[in-house]
Design an enzyme around this catalytic site. Structure first.
Site, PDB file in Angstrom:
ATOM      1  N   TYR A  53       0.840  -1.191   0.000  1.00 21.15           N
ATOM      2  CA  TYR A  53       0.000   0.000   0.000  1.00 21.15           C
ATOM      3  C   TYR A  53       0.880   1.249   0.000  1.00 21.15           C
ATOM      4  O   TYR A  53       1.991   1.243   0.545  1.00 21.15           O
ATOM      5  CB  TYR A  53      -0.875   0.056   1.254  1.00 21.15           C
ATOM      6  CG  TYR A  53      -2.006  -0.933   1.305  1.00 21.15           C
ATOM      7  CD1 TYR A  53      -3.241  -0.647   0.749  1.00 21.15           C
ATOM      8  CD2 TYR A  53      -1.846  -2.161   1.956  1.00 21.15           C
ATOM      9  CE1 TYR A  53      -4.301  -1.550   0.825  1.00 21.15           C
ATOM     10  CE2 TYR A  53      -2.890  -3.072   2.035  1.00 21.15           C
ATOM     11  CZ  TYR A  53      -4.112  -2.758   1.466  1.00 21.15           C
ATOM     12  OH  TYR A  53      -5.146  -3.650   1.544  1.00 21.15           O
ATOM     13  N   TYR A  92      -0.092  -9.880   1.242  1.00 16.83           N
ATOM     14  CA  TYR A  92       0.952  -9.163   1.979  1.00 16.83           C
ATOM     15  C   TYR A  92       1.042  -9.663   3.415  1.00 16.83           C
ATOM     16  O   TYR A  92       0.066 -10.186   3.971  1.00 16.83           O
ATOM     17  CB  TYR A  92       0.705  -7.653   1.957  1.00 16.83           C
ATOM     18  CG  TYR A  92      -0.612  -7.204   2.548  1.00 16.83           C
ATOM     19  CD1 TYR A  92      -0.784  -7.047   3.919  1.00 16.83           C
ATOM     20  CD2 TYR A  92      -1.689  -6.897   1.713  1.00 16.83           C
ATOM     21  CE1 TYR A  92      -1.978  -6.621   4.451  1.00 16.83           C
ATOM     22  CE2 TYR A  92      -2.896  -6.474   2.228  1.00 16.83           C
ATOM     23  CZ  TYR A  92      -3.040  -6.339   3.594  1.00 16.83           C
ATOM     24  OH  TYR A  92      -4.241  -5.913   4.123  1.00 16.83           O
ATOM     25  N   ARG A  96      -2.037 -12.008   4.489  1.00 13.39           N
ATOM     26  CA  ARG A  96      -3.427 -11.750   4.130  1.00 13.39           C
ATOM     27  C   ARG A  96      -3.671 -12.185   2.686  1.00 13.39           C
ATOM     28  O   ARG A  96      -2.860 -11.952   1.800  1.00 13.39           O
ATOM     29  CB  ARG A  96      -3.736 -10.258   4.248  1.00 13.39           C
ATOM     30  CG  ARG A  96      -3.676  -9.735   5.670  1.00 13.39           C
ATOM     31  CD  ARG A  96      -5.010  -9.203   6.141  1.00 13.39           C
ATOM     32  NE  ARG A  96      -6.118 -10.091   5.893  1.00 13.39           N
ATOM     33  CZ  ARG A  96      -7.294  -9.695   5.376  1.00 13.39           C
ATOM     34  NH1 ARG A  96      -7.489  -8.424   5.072  1.00 13.39           N
ATOM     35  NH2 ARG A  96      -8.271 -10.565   5.183  1.00 13.39           N
ATOM     36  N   HIS A 116      -6.961  -8.987  -1.722  1.00  6.56           N
ATOM     37  CA  HIS A 116      -8.318  -8.470  -1.570  1.00  6.56           C
ATOM     38  C   HIS A 116      -8.381  -7.007  -1.984  1.00  6.56           C
ATOM     39  O   HIS A 116      -7.364  -6.317  -2.073  1.00  6.56           O
ATOM     40  CB  HIS A 116      -8.798  -8.610  -0.120  1.00  6.56           C
ATOM     41  CG  HIS A 116      -7.932  -7.875   0.869  1.00  6.56           C
ATOM     42  ND1 HIS A 116      -6.772  -8.414   1.381  1.00  6.56           N
ATOM     43  CD2 HIS A 116      -8.040  -6.643   1.435  1.00  6.56           C
ATOM     44  CE1 HIS A 116      -6.198  -7.548   2.214  1.00  6.56           C
ATOM     45  NE2 HIS A 116      -6.961  -6.469   2.263  1.00  6.56           N
ATOM     46  N   HIS A 143     -10.586  -3.506  -0.862  1.00  6.29           N
ATOM     47  CA  HIS A 143     -11.513  -2.898   0.085  1.00  6.29           C
ATOM     48  C   HIS A 143     -12.587  -2.117  -0.689  1.00  6.29           C
ATOM     49  O   HIS A 143     -12.272  -1.384  -1.626  1.00  6.29           O
ATOM     50  CB  HIS A 143     -10.784  -1.928   1.019  1.00  6.29           C
ATOM     51  CG  HIS A 143      -9.728  -2.583   1.852  1.00  6.29           C
ATOM     52  ND1 HIS A 143      -9.969  -3.068   3.126  1.00  6.29           N
ATOM     53  CD2 HIS A 143      -8.415  -2.829   1.612  1.00  6.29           C
ATOM     54  CE1 HIS A 143      -8.857  -3.580   3.616  1.00  6.29           C
ATOM     55  NE2 HIS A 143      -7.904  -3.453   2.716  1.00  6.29           N
TER      56      HIS A 143
END
Length: 250
Positions: free
Chosen positions: A118, A157, A167, A170, A172
């Site tokens: 991110y 990540y 994780r 995905h 959000h």
């Protein structure tokens, strides 16, 4: 002693067996889910404070349809160069429990890049940043309740819930109602991810059928030749088949 994936998986399995034996059906996310170690810190412990909604909306942001540019739905054209990774189209309908379209709904997404990184100061794991990918976009649903984004498939990540915790990939999603004070947040996953069984956030939805509603479907008819793969994911806001969202608990 550092907790291992085996420790977390054993807890997940125990909770799953307890749920299966209970004979109950839960459609929502468990707010306090012990394998997700920080879950106790991530949900309220007291009843909500009641406010006058009309007074609150005087301080809330507002937007109009002309404030949302259609180009904001394409996360691959926000910079001078092309981002790295698998280009894909994500689309679906936002409906109520009766299948009626939720029109002109503001839908926002944010995600990691193809390397699982991110653009955020707290994300410092050693994966490359992509100078041509910010990972944020938004659009309005059309008259049929349909949203559509062009983006890059995110990578998995690591996170620090336990040793070697990862994780699943995905995206959000945030959905607003008629006002900014009405907001739902959820996550969309990709089919066949091997990390599903290991992830306590995904497993905090203890009902398998409810978990499945967070997983998109690969759609070859939506896939564009020599350009982008296609995924379809519908969002249901009410009813027994509603899409699980953060803070949604029985």
């Amino acid at each position: 002693m550092t907790e291992t994936q085996g420790d977390i998986s054993a807890e997940i399995e125990a909770i799953s067996k307890e749920y299966d034996a209970s004979g109950t059906v839960e459609h929502g996310v468990r707010l306090d889910y012990p394998p997700y170690r920080s879950s106790i810190l991530r949900h309220p412990t007291k009843a909500p404070f009641q406010l006058d909604p009309e007074e609150l909306e005087l301080w809330a942001p507002v937007f109009g349809q002309r404030d949302v540019d259609p180009l904001e739905a394409d996360l691959t054209i926000q910079h001078r160069g092309e981002p790295v990774g698998e280009r894909m189209t994500v689309t679906g309908r936002v409906t109520d429990g009766e299948g009626r379209p939720v029109r002109h709904q503001l839908v926002e997404i944010w995600q990691a890049n193809a390397g699982g990184r991110y653009i955020h100061q707290r994300d410092q794991h050693p994966a490359p940043l992509d100078p041509n990918f910010t990972g944020m976009g938004r659009c309005l649903t059309d008259g049929d309740g349909t949203y559509r984004f062009t983006t890059i498939k995110p990578g998995p990540y690591p996170w620090r819930n336990h040793q070697n915790a990862w994780r699943p990939a995905h995206i959000h999603f945030s959905l607003f109602g008629t006002e900014f004070t009405q907001r739902l947040i959820t996550q969309m996953y990709f089919p066949g991810d091997p990390l599903f069984a290991l992830d306590p956030i995904y497993q905090a939805i203890v009902d398998p059928a409810a978990r499945d509603r967070l997983v998109a479907t690969y759609d070859h008819d939506l896939t564009t030749p020599e350009w982008a793969t296609g995924y379809r994911w519908d969002i249901v806001l009410t009813g027994s088949h509603r899409t699980p969202v953060e803070g949604d608990v029985e």
